[in-house]
Design an enzyme around this catalytic site. Structure first.
Site, mmCIF file in Angstrom:
data_model
loop_
_atom_site.group_PDB
_atom_site.id
_atom_site.type_symbol
_atom_site.label_atom_id
_atom_site.label_comp_id
_atom_site.label_asym_id
_atom_site.label_seq_id
_atom_site.Cartn_x
_atom_site.Cartn_y
_atom_site.Cartn_z
ATOM 1 N N GLU A 33 41.457 44.827 38.965
ATOM 2 C CA GLU A 33 41.792 43.410 39.103
ATOM 3 C C GLU A 33 43.208 43.273 39.661
ATOM 4 O OE1 GLU A 33 42.775 39.571 39.140
ATOM 5 O OE2 GLU A 33 40.728 40.336 39.029
ATOM 6 N N ALA A 34 43.364 42.433 40.701
ATOM 7 C CA ALA A 34 44.667 42.270 41.340
ATOM 8 C C ALA A 34 45.669 41.560 40.433
ATOM 9 C CB ALA A 34 44.514 41.494 42.644
ATOM 10 N N TRP A 63 46.659 33.487 43.689
ATOM 11 C CA TRP A 63 47.141 34.167 44.887
ATOM 12 C C TRP A 63 48.238 33.304 45.504
ATOM 13 C CZ3 TRP A 63 45.476 38.996 46.438
ATOM 14 C CH2 TRP A 63 44.360 39.501 45.751
ATOM 15 N N GLY A 88 38.217 32.671 38.372
ATOM 16 C CA GLY A 88 38.022 31.229 38.252
ATOM 17 C C GLY A 88 37.662 30.787 36.858
ATOM 18 N N VAL A 95 33.470 23.554 33.408
ATOM 19 C CA VAL A 95 32.169 22.894 33.510
ATOM 20 C C VAL A 95 31.081 23.957 33.557
ATOM 21 C CG1 VAL A 95 30.696 21.402 34.910
ATOM 22 C CG2 VAL A 95 33.138 20.885 34.656
ATOM 23 N N VAL A 222 42.995 46.105 45.597
ATOM 24 C CA VAL A 222 42.219 46.940 46.516
ATOM 25 C C VAL A 222 42.559 46.549 47.945
ATOM 26 C CG1 VAL A 222 39.903 47.533 47.302
ATOM 27 C CG2 VAL A 222 40.369 47.309 44.854
ATOM 28 N N HIS A 493 34.904 25.344 44.878
ATOM 29 C CA HIS A 493 33.584 25.955 44.754
ATOM 30 C C HIS A 493 33.223 26.726 46.014
ATOM 31 C CE1 HIS A 493 32.594 22.462 41.755
ATOM 32 N NE2 HIS A 493 33.389 23.381 41.234
ATOM 33 N N THR A 538 30.139 26.026 40.450
ATOM 34 C CA THR A 538 29.600 27.341 40.790
ATOM 35 C C THR A 538 29.883 28.440 39.769
ATOM 36 O OG1 THR A 538 31.599 27.651 42.132
ATOM 37 C CG2 THR A 538 29.602 26.934 43.276
#
Length: 559
Positions: A33-34, A63, A88, A95, A222, A493, A538
């Site tokens: 994970e960044a 970011w 996210g 939601v 990565v 999304h 999403t």
């Protein structure tokens, strides 16, 4: 380091993938994970908060240099993309909606065979523990808790809006995850009432982290996927200021709809001409990589919440939203969404500004993600191309007018006044960062706002709003269209940039098993594989996708 399964990206999909693959003790799973890897007892208060605005404006979780365009000729603007374990799911509005069954039946029909509603429902159930419903449509043992706020806990502004919705003929639907269609519903939320339940908290709990076959590397970015003998062989990673190589038998990319196609292109998988333009050797010419970018474009109208609207303690920014049908031909029903937002930010001004927002649930405009260079330190070029399809433009301007009519209808003006067209500008972002200076400034402005009608009008007209006055926009169709085109914003999304479909289709990037076409041991499990954006938020669909692809990868093994 060597893994049987290397998972790239610890967001909504990556946490699921790492947890499920490491359930098999014969696997050795490394999750990269960044952003920061917070253990369960280290999760900061703003990431745990059930009020999503606490995390949204903390720049350390995103970011820093990612910018996107509304359209190709528009200036790039900053885009909040999660860069923290949980992605996210750690910073979103929580939601927990699934989308319409017809969305998934359509995925199946256009090439994602086996992703119809009946096939994906078991994975929606697997991921959740629904605290309100226990039946064949809901889960009871999953890592993500789902609950709804009772209507007696909703704020008065929201309740006034729902009264107008009722008068317009839209009914209350108690459970929108059980019955999809027009109407409004208490929002299912991914928290347990006291804290957010991200995939980092739900899937990578203390017990999971104790597995000897799971390793989580935080602050490790990565740079490209490595290949050997025609197969994915691992990844080049920057960690602690050094470049390392992690080898793997199987690689699963879960870097999200913007960074997954970017990473594939850096690694030689994508549109051949574009890769050669940047001096990258073409390993797989897949023109669909980075294309078909979809989202839910949104527009907003805000106003002042008087004291009568603030007497209840507001725990969240929104409690419900409305689905309605635009009625356009050849567009599915319940294609539009409207939300009442009773709190705009953490600060004193934010609790005094309410908003009505609308987004297009089933959009048709598509954009793209491309490389800006072959340097992994450079962020991708992102053009959402919002409202390029006339159906989207027509529905967005109609939604703006609908919101204005609703806000002018009794009893809403008793709970929201000083209306203005609003947008998430860089100025708003700057004021919303949590610091002492902003706390002092917003407290002073809030006192002025409450003290007199004339001072409040001055603040809203000259300081807070930076768009044309609402009456002027509503009176001139040309001005309204320009306002909507120039101020449409993302619902965050982003999806569909590595679309799943029939492997024989040149636009397809992954087959129905999540495997990249032409790459035997390279998989993708995030929102990028959606063939089309679902008609709802999403996050939960992304978790479902990762659950299902994790099962397929496990069944396949790592041969």
């Amino acid at each position: 380091m060597h893994a049987t399964h290397l998972v790239i990206g610890g967001g909504s999909g990556g946490c699921v993938m790492a947890a499920r693959l490491s359930e098999d003790a014969s696997n050795k799973v490394i999750l990269v994970e960044a952003g920061q890897n917070y253990t369960p007892d280290q999760i900061p208060d703003d990431l745990r908060d059930t009020y999503s605005g606490s995390a949204l404006m903390n720049p350390s979780y995103f970011w820093k240099n990612l910018k996107v365009r509304r359209r190709a000729d528009a200036a790039p603007v900053y885009y909040e993309q999660g860069r923290v374990l949980g992605g996210g799911s750690s910073v979103n509005g929580q939601v927990a909606l699934r989308g319409a069954p017809e969305d998934y039946d359509h995925w199946h029909a256009i090439g994602a065979k086996g992703w119809d509603w009946n096939s994906v429902l078991p994975y929606f159930r697997r991921l959740e523990t629904d605290l309100d419903y226990t039946d064949q449509l809901h889960g009871a043992q999953g890592p993500i808790t789902v609950r709804r706020m009772p209507m007696d806990q909703w704020d008065d502004f929201t309740l006034s809006v729902t009264k107008v919705w009722n008068e317009l003929g839209y009914a209350l639907r108690p459970d929108m995850n059980g019955e999809f269609g027009e109407g409004y519903s208490p929002l299912p939320l991914s928290n347990d009432g006291s804290a957010r339940r991200s995939t980092a908290a739900g899937y990578l709990d203390a017990a999971t982290r104790r597995r000897p076959n799971l390793q989580i590397l935080g602050e490790a970015q990565v740079r490209r996927i490595l290949f050997a003998d025609g197969r994915a062989a691992g990844a080049e990673v920057r960690r602690n200021g050094e470049i390392e190589t992690i080898t793997a038998d199987t690689v699963v990319v879960c870097a999200g709809a913007l960074h997954t196609p970017w990473l594939l292109m850096l690694s030689g998988i994508g549109p051949g001409a574009h890769l050669r333009q940047h001096g990258i050797d073409v390993r797989l010419d897949r023109p669909g990589v980075g294309s078909n970018l979809m989202d839910h474009p949104a527009i907003h109208i805000s106003g002042y919440l008087p004291p009568v609207s603030r007497h209840k303690m507001v725990l969240r920014r929104n409690y419900t939203y409305l689905r309605w049908s635009s009625g356009l031909p050849d567009v599915p029903a319940a294609d539009m969404v409207m939300m009442a937002v009773c709190r705009s930010a953490w600060h004193a001004i934010g609790v005094r500004i309410g908003t009505l927002s609308s987004y297009i649930g089933r959009s048709y405009s598509t954009g793209e993600v491309r490389l800006t260079s072959a340097n992994p330190d450079d962020e991708p070029y992102v053009d959402f191309n919002w409202l390029s399809d006339p159906r989207d433009m027509d529905r967005m301007t109609d939604a703006f007018r609908r919101m204005a009519r609703i806000l002018a209808s009794d009893p809403v003006p008793n709970y929201l006044s000083n209306l203005f067209a609003s947008r998430l500008s860089q100025r708003v972002r700057n004021v919303s960062q949590k610091n002492f200076k902003n706390a002092v400034l917003t407290n002073v402005a809030a006192v002025m706002m409450d003290s007199s009608t004339s001072l409040r009008k001055l603040l809203f007209d000259k300081v807070i709003s930076d768009c044309l006055p609402l009456p002027e926009l509503l009176a001139d169709a040309g001005k309204l269209e320009r306002h909507v085109r120039d101020n449409v914003q993302s619902a965050w999304h982003a999806s569909c940039t590595c679309r799943m479909g029939d492997p024989a289709d040149p636009r397809t990037v992954v087959g129905p098993d999540g495997r990249v076409v032409g790459a035997d041991n390279l998989f993708i499990a995030d929102a990028s594989v959606m063939p089309e954006v679902s008609r709802t938020n999403t996050n939960i669909p992304t978790i479902m996708i990762a659950e299902r692809i994790a099962e397929m990868v496990r069944q396949r093994g790592f041969a």
